[in-house]
Motif scaffolding. Structure first.
Motif, PDB file in Angstrom:
ATOM      1  N   ILE A 139       7.180   2.063  -3.560  1.00  0.00           N
ATOM      2  CA  ILE A 139       6.004   2.685  -3.512  1.00  0.00           C
ATOM      3  C   ILE A 139       5.666   3.354  -4.869  1.00  0.00           C
ATOM      4  CG2 ILE A 139       5.119   5.100  -2.947  1.00  0.00           C
ATOM      5  CD1 ILE A 139       6.867   4.355  -0.104  1.00  0.00           C
ATOM      6  N   ARG A 191       5.066  -1.847   2.885  1.00  0.00           N
ATOM      7  CA  ARG A 191       5.654  -0.490   2.972  1.00  0.00           C
ATOM      8  C   ARG A 191       4.927   0.599   2.295  1.00  0.00           C
ATOM      9  NH1 ARG A 191      11.883   1.000   2.931  1.00  0.00           N
ATOM     10  NH2 ARG A 191      11.600   3.520   2.892  1.00  0.00           N
ATOM     11  N   GLN A 192       4.217  -0.172   1.106  1.00  0.00           N
ATOM     12  CA  GLN A 192       3.465   0.882   0.029  1.00  0.00           C
ATOM     13  C   GLN A 192       2.059   0.975   0.915  1.00  0.00           C
ATOM     14  OE1 GLN A 192       2.255  -1.546  -3.207  1.00  0.00           O
ATOM     15  NE2 GLN A 192       1.102   0.230  -4.166  1.00  0.00           N
ATOM     16  N   HIS A 220       2.282   3.854   3.377  1.00  0.00           N
ATOM     17  CA  HIS A 220       2.356   5.077   2.886  1.00  0.00           C
ATOM     18  C   HIS A 220       1.052   5.865   3.109  1.00  0.00           C
ATOM     19  CE1 HIS A 220       4.146   8.045   0.375  1.00  0.00           C
ATOM     20  NE2 HIS A 220       3.735   7.952  -0.524  1.00  0.00           N
ATOM     21  N   LEU A 245      -1.638   6.198  -0.036  1.00  0.00           N
ATOM     22  CA  LEU A 245      -1.881   5.420  -0.997  1.00  0.00           C
ATOM     23  C   LEU A 245      -3.652   5.484  -1.057  1.00  0.00           C
ATOM     24  CD1 LEU A 245      -1.669   2.399  -1.795  1.00  0.00           C
ATOM     25  CD2 LEU A 245      -2.375   1.404   0.418  1.00  0.00           C
TER      26      LEU A 245
END
Length: 677
Positions: free
Chosen positions: A493, A527-528, A531, A534
């Motif tokens: 991230i 995964r990023q 988040h 984002l």
């Protein structure tokens, strides 16, 4: 008779010649202070042509009344005394200038009767000025200056010295250091003074004082001898500097260098010194010690939830709990972030380290109230018993780290011992995960860009940003060794934000003023992407870098689309509405992405390199590539084929109407400055 008279005249001339050649003033007066005899120096001083013009005159004829009266009073005092009297008085010369003379007067006795006074005087103005200057320098010096006699009594001290003691000078004059202020340090100073009297050699003393109000002071003092004419020590001069502030600053610097400002514990530097000493002692005495690495579980979430100030309070409280769980002879240190280390000395049995770890874990997991919020924290501990596994500091820290990560993998809130039978793969994974924690702060990441080529024009129409890791600025780590670990650990991230910011800046550098802008493709991990911040993060970076979203292609994977949920859909639509192009990476390697293509704002499809590299000799791959190209055209999607390594592959793709490709056949990934636009 005539001869006698001539002899007297001649004798008087000799006497006059004699006194005229004296370098100072000489005179003889009667009882009424009239001048009977005087020399040329006296005549020059009062401004007359010769000493003959002085005869019969008094001081009132030449000097101001107040000075003249002072001189006449001095004559009377001398005539009443049986011994010479000496005074230093001001005098005014014929030019009206005042200066100082040192005057000596005595009575002239003839036949037992006082007949007048005899005097001589010398100009001491220069000496007095030097003395005044010296005294002014000494009195006003910032150095603490004192003078001691052979009994070690103070016979002089300047203002700075009495200020250091914070008492009047009268309380110190005539007293020895042991009499005031007394104490061990004063006795040591006194002994050093005696040594100077005995040897004549300088002494250096650090004198410590506790004032009446309890303040601790320190004076750095040099003692030097003052000699008389036959080189005997007649006094000792002490010149000192008040070093209190300097020593306090050194203490502060030492605290900054060796102690953590938040927890007040020793820091990493201090800990490594303790480790070195423990290793030396274990080698000398064949004893063991244990090194514990402790990491708080979920500390980052507390920081994000409550803020860094509350996080610091939590760290301080955890430090106190750990300290209370070990012996005073053990060392507790903070390494940084939420990491602590403990050195347990004199460990006879490894089980004892486990017992202490249990005690620490129990103390940490007790609830803690931080500004009205009750928190529950746990920890993971890795233990290395030394010197069983190593006598090297770096190895000990590394092994404890590995054991601590092993504890995290076992569900956290536990401790694990390091063992040499841990698989090399596990050790390497833990080592990389550990190194990733500081890679961003150490500026170890860089971006390389692989050009995307239009096969018809053979010009660069875009680039793909690819992450590279130059670990410790000395070792290039391949992406396949760390990207997956960064994904699993969540570091992706923060790394992803850095990639976007860097790529946005480079897109601005490439496209500002360019008629036909090139697209910069950035990979977003699942995964990023999931988040929650984002979208806000991307908006912030756009504003910060002044990047145009139309210059950026955001690449996502099929696996993200399989997680069909409202949040993903809304985020993608928001990015699309901002002007970003959305590209579906590694197309064809998933399971059911085709059914989702029209649900999401995907504008580009990337044909996976595994299919491209097989088109030369694998008919199935050729058919799959043809199908992907046909499907993309029917859905109005743009195409990019990746992994092109031969001219044959490039020709086949062009024949199938896939115009944009990337791969080693055209260019390997390169740093920004090496991309030739």
């Amino acid at each position: 008779m005539k001869n006698i008279k001539n002899q007297n005249i001649e004798s008087n001339q000799y006497i006059q010649t004699l006194i005229d050649n004296f370098p100072f003033m000489v005179w003889l007066k009667d009882v009424n202070s009239r001048i009977l005899v005087a020399n040329s120096a006296y005549a020059n001083m009062v401004g007359v042509a010769s000493s003959a013009e002085l005869i019969g005159k008094t001081d009132f004829d030449f000097f101001p009344p107040d000075l003249a009266q002072e001189y006449v009073d001095g004559d009377k005092k001398a005539m009443l005394s049986t011994s010479p009297s000496a005074v230093t008085v001001p005098i005014k010369n014929s030019d009206g200038e005042y200066y100082w003379i040192e005057s000596y007067k005595s009575a002239v006795v003839v036949n037992g009767k006082v007949a007048g006074s005899l005097g001589y005087a010398r100009d001491v103005t220069a000496n007095i000025q030097k003395e005044h200057e010296y005294r002014s320098i000494v009195e006003n010096s910032s150095n603490c200056i004192a003078k001691y006699n052979s009994d070690c009594q103070r016979i002089f001290l300047n203002n700075a010295n009495s200020s250091f003691y914070e008492v009047p000078a009268s309380s110190l004059i005539g007293k020895t250091p042991s009499q005031y202020p007394g104490g061990v340090s004063a006795l040591a100073l006194e002994e050093s003074i005696r040594q100077v009297f005995e040897s004549g050699e300088n002494q250096h003393v650090a004198f410590r004082l506790t004032t009446k109000n309890g303040k601790h002071k320190i004076m750095d003092t040099v003692l030097t001898a003052e000699f008389n004419a036959i080189h005997e020590v007649k006094a000792v001069i002490a010149i000192g500097q008040d070093m209190t502030q300097a020593y306090e600053n050194l203490d502060r610097i030492n605290n900054l260098a060796y102690f953590d400002s938040i927890t007040k514990l020793p820091n990493r530097i201090s800990l490594l010194e303790v480790l070195e000493r423990c290793i030396q002692q274990s080698q000398q005495s064949d004893s063991s010690f244990a090194f514990l690495m402790l990491d708080l579980d979920g500390f980052k979430a507390v920081n994000d939830l409550l803020g860094h100030a509350e996080g610091d309070l939590l760290l301080y409280e955890m430090a106190r709990r750990i300290e209370r769980s070990v012996r005073p002879t053990d060392t507790v240190a903070r390494l940084g972030g939420d990491e602590f280390a403990i050195v347990l000395t004199g460990v006879q049995d490894a089980k004892n380290a486990g017992t202490v770890s249990k005690k620490i874990l129990e103390a940490i997991k007790q609830p803690i109230l931080i500004r009205g919020t009750e928190l529950f924290i746990s920890a993971s501990i890795g233990i290395v018993v030394c010197p069983d596994h190593s006598n090297d500091v770096s190895d000990i820290v590394k092994y404890s780290d590995i054991a601590m990560y092993k504890a995290k993998k076992h569900g956290r809130n536990n401790y694990q011992f390091y063992s040499s039978d841990l698989s090399q793969t596990t050790i390497e994974r833990i080592d990389i995960e550990r190194a990733l924690r500081t890679a961003l702060q150490n500026d170890e990441f860089l971006l390389h860009y692989q050009p995307q080529i239009d096969l018809k024009t053979e010009k660069i129409v875009g680039v793909e940003a690819l992450l590279r890791w130059n670990r410790n600025h000395s070792e290039m780590i391949p992406p396949n060794r760390f990207i997956g670990i960064a994904e699993d650990s969540g570091f992706i991230i923060e790394i992803g934000e850095w990639i976007m910011q860097t790529a946005f800046k480079d897109a601005v550098r490439w496209n500002t003023g360019r008629a036909q802008p090139i697209s910069v493709a950035i990979n977003l991990s699942s995964r990023q992407f999931i988040h929650n911040n984002l979208l806000n993060s991307i908006k912030h970076l756009l504003k910060k870098t002044h990047c145009n979203p139309a210059w950026i292609t955001l690449e996502i994977t099929e696996s993200l689309l399989l997680n069909d949920n409202l949040h993903i859909r809304k985020t993608l639509k928001s990015l699309d509405s901002l002007g970003f192009r959305i590209s579906l990476d590694d197309f064809g390697t998933g399971y059911s992405a085709l059914s989702y293509l029209n649900k999401f704002p995907v504008s580009e499809i990337k044909i996976d390199q595994s299919f491209v590299q097989g088109i030369a000799d694998n008919n199935d791959h050729r058919l799959i590539v043809q199908a992907i190209i046909s499907m993309a055209k029917s859905l109005g999607k743009e195409l990019v084929a990746e992994g092109v390594e031969t001219a044959e592959q490039a020709k086949y793709l062009l024949d199938c109407d896939c115009k944009v490709v990337q791969g080693f056949y055209f260019s390997k990934p390169k740093p920004f400055d090496e991309i030739d636009m």
